[in-house]
Design a protein around this motif. Structure first.
Motif, PDB file in Angstrom:
ATOM      1  N   GLY A 102      49.511  45.947  29.035  1.00 54.72           N
ATOM      2  CA  GLY A 102      48.378  46.846  29.213  1.00 54.72           C
ATOM      3  C   GLY A 102      47.130  46.457  28.452  1.00 54.72           C
ATOM      4  N   THR A 103      47.040  45.207  27.975  1.00 52.29           N
ATOM      5  CA  THR A 103      45.892  44.791  27.158  1.00 52.29           C
ATOM      6  C   THR A 103      45.015  43.729  27.805  1.00 52.29           C
ATOM      7  OG1 THR A 103      47.048  42.983  26.012  1.00 52.29           O
ATOM      8  CG2 THR A 103      47.302  45.206  25.093  1.00 52.29           C
ATOM      9  N   VAL A 104      45.435  43.157  28.931  1.00 56.01           N
ATOM     10  CA  VAL A 104      44.780  41.980  29.494  1.00 56.01           C
ATOM     11  C   VAL A 104      43.701  42.379  30.501  1.00 56.01           C
ATOM     12  CG1 VAL A 104      45.155  39.929  30.937  1.00 56.01           C
ATOM     13  CG2 VAL A 104      46.768  40.481  29.098  1.00 56.01           C
ATOM     14  N   ASP A 105      42.530  41.747  30.372  1.00 58.16           N
ATOM     15  CA  ASP A 105      41.424  41.970  31.311  1.00 58.16           C
ATOM     16  C   ASP A 105      41.525  41.073  32.530  1.00 58.16           C
ATOM     17  OD1 ASP A 105      39.765  43.809  29.635  1.00 58.16           O
ATOM     18  OD2 ASP A 105      39.627  42.057  28.323  1.00 58.16           O
ATOM     19  N   THR A 106      41.962  39.825  32.323  1.00 58.52           N
ATOM     20  CA  THR A 106      41.916  38.815  33.387  1.00 58.52           C
ATOM     21  C   THR A 106      43.158  37.929  33.336  1.00 58.52           C
ATOM     22  OG1 THR A 106      39.504  38.730  33.125  1.00 58.52           O
ATOM     23  CG2 THR A 106      40.544  36.966  34.410  1.00 58.52           C
ATOM     24  N   VAL A 107      43.823  37.781  34.476  1.00 59.67           N
ATOM     25  CA  VAL A 107      44.928  36.831  34.615  1.00 59.67           C
ATOM     26  C   VAL A 107      44.448  35.661  35.458  1.00 59.67           C
ATOM     27  CG1 VAL A 107      47.218  36.425  35.580  1.00 59.67           C
ATOM     28  CG2 VAL A 107      46.741  38.564  34.380  1.00 59.67           C
ATOM     29  N   PRO A 153      50.513  47.663  42.741  1.00 58.38           N
ATOM     30  CA  PRO A 153      49.253  48.355  42.440  1.00 58.38           C
ATOM     31  C   PRO A 153      48.068  47.386  42.353  1.00 58.38           C
ATOM     32  CG  PRO A 153      50.515  48.077  40.429  1.00 58.38           C
ATOM     33  CD  PRO A 153      51.382  47.568  41.551  1.00 58.38           C
ATOM     34  N   LEU A 154      47.819  46.712  43.472  1.00 58.13           N
ATOM     35  CA  LEU A 154      46.747  45.729  43.528  1.00 58.13           C
ATOM     36  C   LEU A 154      45.970  45.885  44.824  1.00 58.13           C
ATOM     37  CD1 LEU A 154      48.832  42.596  42.442  1.00 58.13           C
ATOM     38  CD2 LEU A 154      47.118  43.730  41.019  1.00 58.13           C
ATOM     39  N   ARG A 155      44.686  45.550  44.770  1.00 59.88           N
ATOM     40  CA  ARG A 155      43.872  45.491  45.988  1.00 59.88           C
ATOM     41  C   ARG A 155      43.080  44.190  45.981  1.00 59.88           C
ATOM     42  NH1 ARG A 155      38.329  46.733  46.151  1.00 59.88           N
ATOM     43  NH2 ARG A 155      37.395  47.164  44.110  1.00 59.88           N
ATOM     44  N   ILE A 156      42.796  43.696  47.179  1.00 59.90           N
ATOM     45  CA  ILE A 156      42.027  42.462  47.312  1.00 59.90           C
ATOM     46  C   ILE A 156      40.553  42.778  47.121  1.00 59.90           C
ATOM     47  CG2 ILE A 156      41.368  40.593  48.868  1.00 59.90           C
ATOM     48  CD1 ILE A 156      44.113  40.898  50.212  1.00 59.90           C
ATOM     49  N   VAL A 157      39.942  42.100  46.154  1.00 60.09           N
ATOM     50  CA  VAL A 157      38.517  42.277  45.881  1.00 60.09           C
ATOM     51  C   VAL A 157      37.695  41.233  46.621  1.00 60.09           C
ATOM     52  CG1 VAL A 157      36.746  42.240  44.072  1.00 60.09           C
ATOM     53  CG2 VAL A 157      38.986  43.243  43.597  1.00 60.09           C
ATOM     54  N   ARG A 158      38.196  40.001  46.661  1.00 62.58           N
ATOM     55  CA  ARG A 158      37.434  38.917  47.265  1.00 62.58           C
ATOM     56  C   ARG A 158      38.383  37.802  47.696  1.00 62.58           C
ATOM     57  NH1 ARG A 158      34.205  37.555  43.141  1.00 62.58           N
ATOM     58  NH2 ARG A 158      35.186  35.589  42.553  1.00 62.58           N
ATOM     59  N   VAL A 214      40.977  37.176  44.712  1.00 59.01           N
ATOM     60  CA  VAL A 214      40.834  37.957  43.477  1.00 59.01           C
ATOM     61  C   VAL A 214      41.403  39.347  43.749  1.00 59.01           C
ATOM     62  CG1 VAL A 214      39.254  38.798  41.715  1.00 59.01           C
ATOM     63  CG2 VAL A 214      38.714  36.693  42.974  1.00 59.01           C
ATOM     64  N   PHE A 215      42.352  39.768  42.912  1.00 63.12           N
ATOM     65  CA  PHE A 215      42.969  41.082  43.000  1.00 63.12           C
ATOM     66  C   PHE A 215      42.503  41.958  41.846  1.00 63.12           C
ATOM     67  CE2 PHE A 215      46.183  38.032  44.608  1.00 63.12           C
ATOM     68  CZ  PHE A 215      46.308  38.487  45.917  1.00 63.12           C
ATOM     69  N   GLU A 216      42.430  43.255  42.111  1.00 59.39           N
ATOM     70  CA  GLU A 216      42.135  44.225  41.054  1.00 59.39           C
ATOM     71  C   GLU A 216      43.368  45.090  40.808  1.00 59.39           C
ATOM     72  OE1 GLU A 216      39.027  47.872  39.942  1.00 59.39           O
ATOM     73  OE2 GLU A 216      39.232  47.168  42.010  1.00 59.39           O
ATOM     74  N   ARG A 217      43.685  45.317  39.551  1.00 57.13           N
ATOM     75  CA  ARG A 217      44.797  46.194  39.173  1.00 57.13           C
ATOM     76  C   ARG A 217      44.367  47.634  39.327  1.00 57.13           C
ATOM     77  NH1 ARG A 217      48.791  49.284  37.732  1.00 57.13           N
ATOM     78  NH2 ARG A 217      50.305  48.558  36.181  1.00 57.13           N
ATOM     79  N   LEU A 218      45.102  48.389  40.136  1.00 59.93           N
ATOM     80  CA  LEU A 218      44.805  49.799  40.375  1.00 59.93           C
ATOM     81  C   LEU A 218      45.436  50.651  39.280  1.00 59.93           C
ATOM     82  CD1 LEU A 218      45.456  49.861  44.219  1.00 59.93           C
ATOM     83  CD2 LEU A 218      43.256  49.689  43.047  1.00 59.93           C
ATOM     84  N   PRO A 219      44.908  51.870  39.050  1.00 62.48           N
ATOM     85  CA  PRO A 219      45.509  52.767  38.025  1.00 62.48           C
ATOM     86  C   PRO A 219      46.950  53.094  38.348  1.00 62.48           C
ATOM     87  CG  PRO A 219      43.334  53.535  38.719  1.00 62.48           C
ATOM     88  CD  PRO A 219      43.716  52.438  39.669  1.00 62.48           C
ATOM     89  N   ARG A 229      52.496  44.273  34.267  1.00 63.24           N
ATOM     90  CA  ARG A 229      52.735  44.880  32.964  1.00 63.24           C
ATOM     91  C   ARG A 229      51.583  44.624  31.994  1.00 63.24           C
ATOM     92  NH1 ARG A 229      57.854  43.069  34.718  1.00 63.24           N
ATOM     93  NH2 ARG A 229      59.568  44.518  34.311  1.00 63.24           N
ATOM     94  N   PHE A 230      50.885  43.541  32.175  1.00 63.98           N
ATOM     95  CA  PHE A 230      49.868  43.110  31.215  1.00 63.98           C
ATOM     96  C   PHE A 230      48.457  43.588  31.566  1.00 63.98           C
ATOM     97  CE2 PHE A 230      53.379  40.152  31.132  1.00 63.98           C
ATOM     98  CZ  PHE A 230      53.610  39.959  29.789  1.00 63.98           C
ATOM     99  N   LEU A 231      48.149  43.649  32.854  1.00 66.14           N
ATOM    100  CA  LEU A 231      46.790  43.971  33.270  1.00 66.14           C
ATOM    101  C   LEU A 231      46.417  45.420  32.997  1.00 66.14           C
ATOM    102  CD1 LEU A 231      46.243  42.171  36.697  1.00 66.14           C
ATOM    103  CD2 LEU A 231      44.845  41.904  34.644  1.00 66.14           C
ATOM    104  N   LYS A 232      45.220  45.613  32.475  1.00 67.73           N
ATOM    105  CA  LYS A 232      44.657  46.951  32.355  1.00 67.73           C
ATOM    106  C   LYS A 232      44.281  47.451  33.752  1.00 67.73           C
ATOM    107  CE  LYS A 232      42.048  45.916  28.086  1.00 67.73           C
ATOM    108  NZ  LYS A 232      40.657  45.832  27.575  1.00 67.73           N
ATOM    109  N   PRO A 233      44.195  48.767  33.961  1.00 74.82           N
ATOM    110  CA  PRO A 233      43.602  49.263  35.209  1.00 74.82           C
ATOM    111  C   PRO A 233      42.181  48.723  35.348  1.00 74.82           C
ATOM    112  CG  PRO A 233      44.715  51.035  34.053  1.00 74.82           C
ATOM    113  CD  PRO A 233      44.712  49.859  33.112  1.00 74.82           C
ATOM    114  N   GLY A 234      41.878  48.172  36.503  1.00 77.22           N
ATOM    115  CA  GLY A 234      40.584  47.533  36.710  1.00 77.22           C
ATOM    116  C   GLY A 234      40.569  46.069  36.340  1.00 77.22           C
ATOM    117  N   GLY A 235      41.656  45.570  35.728  1.00 76.22           N
ATOM    118  CA  GLY A 235      41.758  44.157  35.392  1.00 76.22           C
ATOM    119  C   GLY A 235      41.878  43.298  36.639  1.00 76.22           C
TER     120      GLY A 235
END
Length: 265
Positions: free
Chosen positions: A159-164, A242-247, A260-265, A187-193
């Motif tokens: 829950g601490t990572v901004d970017t994978v 819990p991911l969506r395609i951003v680009r 590029v995927f975004e981590r959803l809440p 497990r690592f990505l923050k929401p919005g990561g």
């Protein structure tokens, strides 16, 4: 890996014979990886070190340059530090500078020892205990390296990572292994990561080595085979996660479908 060899040959190779039915290479989810898998990856990295030791063993202090990060993620692929290879990473500069960055399949820390000068912190994970030992020796103090099966060592980063990020990684993942990796990385990505993935998309002008569909099993004979992902395959990969395609961006030169995927809440 085989792709690095093919790139040195201009990307051309003779297509192999069809794969046998009993050719499946056993694999496990990262947190459950076996001693056999660790030994296999240690042996592979030992071979890399025999050929590439001047680069793999070079510490971060041998890269004195800190060039500005390019504005374009495609330009980031060509970023050079005056020694060894280009960065070969598709990523937005805003996702690196001052961010908490993680790499899946970090090997001997070749990317961590470079990104560490831009990121707030960097976490590298890999199946090879040998590669991780080397990575710890050559990287700056803000880089951490933890084995994929070391749950106790990994939990502080949940829950601490901004970017994978990753390079030469997702091109070798079929759907089964890819989903295991997503479950691990979530497990690592923050929401919005953000998660940056490099899927293989063959250039019809280039003769290929071994290209399989994502539904195919991993191959014992060709463990570095590439898996060709369509947009529909990518959507199947993240279904239920819990991911969506951003680009999405295609690169015929690199034979990649960058997503590029975004981590959803």
């Amino acid at each position: 890996m085989i792709e690095r060899f093919l790139r040195a040959l201009g990307g051309r190779a003779t297509p192999p014979v069809a794969l046998e039915n009993d050719d499946e290479l056993p694999a496990s989810p990262p947190l459950e990886c076996t001693e056999r898998e660790i030994e296999r990856w240690n042996a592979e990295w030992f071979e890399y070190l025999k050929r590439e030791w001047p680069y793999q063993l070079a510490p971060y202090t041998e890269y004195p340059e800190t060039p500005p990060l390019p504005d374009s993620p495609l330009a980031m692929l060509k970023l050079t530090f005056g020694f060894a290879w280009d960065l070969n990473l598709y990523c937005d500069k805003e996702a690196l500078a001052g961010k908490r960055v993680m790499e899946m399949g970090c090997g001997c820390g070749n990317m961590g020892k470079l990104l560490g000068r831009y990121a707030d912190s960097y976490l590298g994970t890999d199946y090879s205990t040998l590669a991780l030992k080397v990575a710890r020796l050559v990287s700056p103090p803000n880089c951490s390296y933890v084995h994929v099966a070391d749950r106790a060592g990994l939990e502080p980063f949940f829950g601490t990572v901004d970017t994978v990020v990753g390079r030469f990684f997702w091109i070798h993942q079929n759907l089964k292994l890819g989903r295991w990796n997503l479950e691990f990385l979530e497990r690592f990505l923050k929401p919005g990561g953000l998660l940056y993935a490099d899927f293989f998309w063959p250039n019809p002008e280039v003769e290929q080595f071994v290209v399989l569909t994502p539904d195919h099993a991993l191959s014992k004979t060709y463990p570095s085979a590439m898996f060709r992902y369509t947009r529909e395959d990518v959507e199947r990969l993240i279904e239920g996660h819990p991911l969506r395609i951003v680009r999405e961006e295609m690169s015929p030169e690199m034979q990649r479908r960058y997503v590029v995927f975004e981590r959803l809440p």
